[in-house]
Design an enzyme around this catalytic site. Structure first.
Site, PDB file in Angstrom:
ATOM      1  N   ASN A   9       0.862  -1.186   0.000  1.00  0.00           N
ATOM      2  CA  ASN A   9       0.000   0.000   0.000  1.00  0.00           C
ATOM      3  C   ASN A   9       0.896   1.234   0.000  1.00  0.00           C
ATOM      4  OD1 ASN A   9      -1.791   2.069   0.563  1.00  0.00           O
ATOM      5  ND2 ASN A   9      -2.214   1.413   2.664  1.00  0.00           N
ATOM      6  N   TRP A  10       0.962   1.872  -1.149  1.00  0.00           N
ATOM      7  CA  TRP A  10       1.908   2.995  -1.292  1.00  0.00           C
ATOM      8  C   TRP A  10       1.384   4.290  -0.669  1.00  0.00           C
ATOM      9  CZ3 TRP A  10       3.824   2.452  -7.095  1.00  0.00           C
ATOM     10  CH2 TRP A  10       4.472   1.216  -7.224  1.00  0.00           C
ATOM     11  N   LYS A  11       0.115   4.289  -0.277  1.00  0.00           N
ATOM     12  CA  LYS A  11      -0.494   5.486   0.321  1.00  0.00           C
ATOM     13  C   LYS A  11      -0.296   6.702  -0.602  1.00  0.00           C
ATOM     14  CE  LYS A  11       0.053   3.316   4.752  1.00  0.00           C
ATOM     15  NZ  LYS A  11       0.252   3.422   6.190  1.00  0.00           N
ATOM     16  N   HIS A  96      -9.301   1.599   5.319  1.00  0.00           N
ATOM     17  CA  HIS A  96      -7.999   1.736   5.975  1.00  0.00           C
ATOM     18  C   HIS A  96      -8.123   2.701   7.159  1.00  0.00           C
ATOM     19  CE1 HIS A  96      -3.834   2.809   6.720  1.00  0.00           C
ATOM     20  NE2 HIS A  96      -3.518   1.678   6.127  1.00  0.00           N
ATOM     21  N   GLU A  98      -6.347   5.016   8.178  1.00  0.00           N
ATOM     22  CA  GLU A  98      -6.077   6.435   7.888  1.00  0.00           C
ATOM     23  C   GLU A  98      -7.320   7.108   7.323  1.00  0.00           C
ATOM     24  OE1 GLU A  98      -2.536   5.628   5.644  1.00  0.00           O
ATOM     25  OE2 GLU A  98      -1.516   5.144   7.526  1.00  0.00           O
ATOM     26  N   GLU A 168      -5.301  -4.527  11.045  1.00  0.00           N
ATOM     27  CA  GLU A 168      -4.244  -3.523  11.172  1.00  0.00           C
ATOM     28  C   GLU A 168      -4.444  -2.725  12.459  1.00  0.00           C
ATOM     29  OE1 GLU A 168      -2.367  -2.535   7.143  1.00  0.00           O
ATOM     30  OE2 GLU A 168      -4.051  -1.195   7.416  1.00  0.00           O
ATOM     31  N   GLY A 174       2.809   2.496  10.720  1.00  0.00           N
ATOM     32  CA  GLY A 174       3.775   3.565  10.483  1.00  0.00           C
ATOM     33  C   GLY A 174       4.537   3.975  11.734  1.00  0.00           C
ATOM     34  N   SER A 213       3.593  -1.955  10.384  1.00  0.00           N
ATOM     35  CA  SER A 213       5.038  -2.064  10.573  1.00  0.00           C
ATOM     36  C   SER A 213       5.599  -3.448  10.241  1.00  0.00           C
ATOM     37  CB  SER A 213       5.432  -1.660  11.996  1.00  0.00           C
ATOM     38  OG  SER A 213       5.096  -0.297  12.221  1.00  0.00           O
ATOM     39  N   GLY A 234       2.976  -1.037   4.274  1.00  0.00           N
ATOM     40  CA  GLY A 234       3.088   0.377   3.944  1.00  0.00           C
ATOM     41  C   GLY A 234       4.533   0.738   3.674  1.00  0.00           C
ATOM     42  N   GLY A 235       5.185   1.297   4.695  1.00  0.00           N
ATOM     43  CA  GLY A 235       6.542   1.827   4.552  1.00  0.00           C
ATOM     44  C   GLY A 235       7.521   0.897   3.850  1.00  0.00           C
TER      45      GLY A 235
END
Ligand code: PGA
Length: 252
Positions: A9-11, A96, A98, A168, A174, A213, A234-235
């Site tokens: 997930n590149w956000k 998600h 966010e 999640e 993150g 993470s 993510g990251g």
């Protein structure tokens, strides 16, 4: 045996030229992988076509990060399931944390998006998870149960391979602070029980992936857990090297 899913997930990251470079590197990194798993990339809308062009003919599949519930019309700024399918997406992420946290998405909005997507032929990764405060108050399972039930109760899913739940924990996203494999497994097992109670045995095949993470050094122990069927990343997915390593470790 459930097929693993590893999704990046590149956000809100990656300009088109960056998306292109990252995708090329991921494609060459996973080219020699023999095992059967779902590898997904979820770039921002603006890079969907770039990534789509590059992954054609590879084992990588395209996902969006969100979707709207109407098919077309006066909904400024929104994108429908049909449009995502038209843009080459097979999957979309929905709910998600966010979006729930920053954009006030509620369980009922999440549900509308799930219904519309599945009806239109778009596969769904539905995200659930508790905040730190909720965990500390001992509410984790209750919160996740409410989110899962609201996402799927009464849903007509003919094919469980088209629907994935991502657990999640919000406090692990993150932050570098992942849930331990045991903490995650407890919630994953609870989700399997909740979905089983709603849908019956067929839902043994439902994939429940973990996000928060995930990195090269914790993916293996997470995937050793019975009810963890992959990861939403993510990251670590913004770096081809670490994403490819995670995919490879999922196959060992
Ligand atoms: P993270 O994000 O891997 O950077 O924690 C995971 C996610 O939000 O899906």
């Amino acid at each position: 045996m459930r097929k693993y899913m590893i999704a990046g997930n590149w956000k809100m990251n990656m300009l088109r030229h960056e998306a292109s470079e990252l995708t090329r590197n991921i494609i060459s990194g996973v080219a020699d992988i023999k095992h059967d798993l779902d590898i997904l990339l979820a770039p921002p809308y603006t890079s969907l076509d770039v990534v789509r062009g590059l992954i054609e003919g590879t084992k990588i599949k395209l996902s969006a990060q969100d979707v709207f519930w109407e098919d077309r019309g006066a909904y400024t700024g929104e994108i429908s399931p049909t449009m995502l399918l038209d843009a080459g997406c097979e999957w979309t992420i929905i709910g998600h944390s966010e979006r729930r946290g920053i954009l006030d998405e509620t369980d009922s909005i999440v549900r509308k998006k799930i219904d519309a997507s599945l009806n239109d032929g778009l596969n769904v990764i539905a995200c659930v998870g508790e905040t730190l405060e909720q965990r500390e108050n001992g509410e984790t399972i209750d919160i996740v149960k409410t989110q899962v039930e609201s996402a799927i109760a009464g849903l007509d899913i003919d094919d469980t391979s088209r629907f994935v739940i991502a657990y999640e924990p919000v406090w692990a996203i993150g932050t570098g602070k992942n849930a331990t494999p045991e903490q995650s497994e407890d919630v994953h097992a609870a989700i399997r029980e909740i979905t089983g109670n709603i849908f019956g045995q067929d839902f043994e095949q439902l994939r429940i992936i973990y996000g928060g993470s995930v990195k090269v050094d914790n993916i293996k122990e997470l995937l050793e857990m019975e009810n963890i069927d992959g990861a939403l990343i993510g990251g670590a997915g913004l770096n081809a090297d670490s994403f490819v390593k995670i995919v490879k470790m999922a196959g060992e």
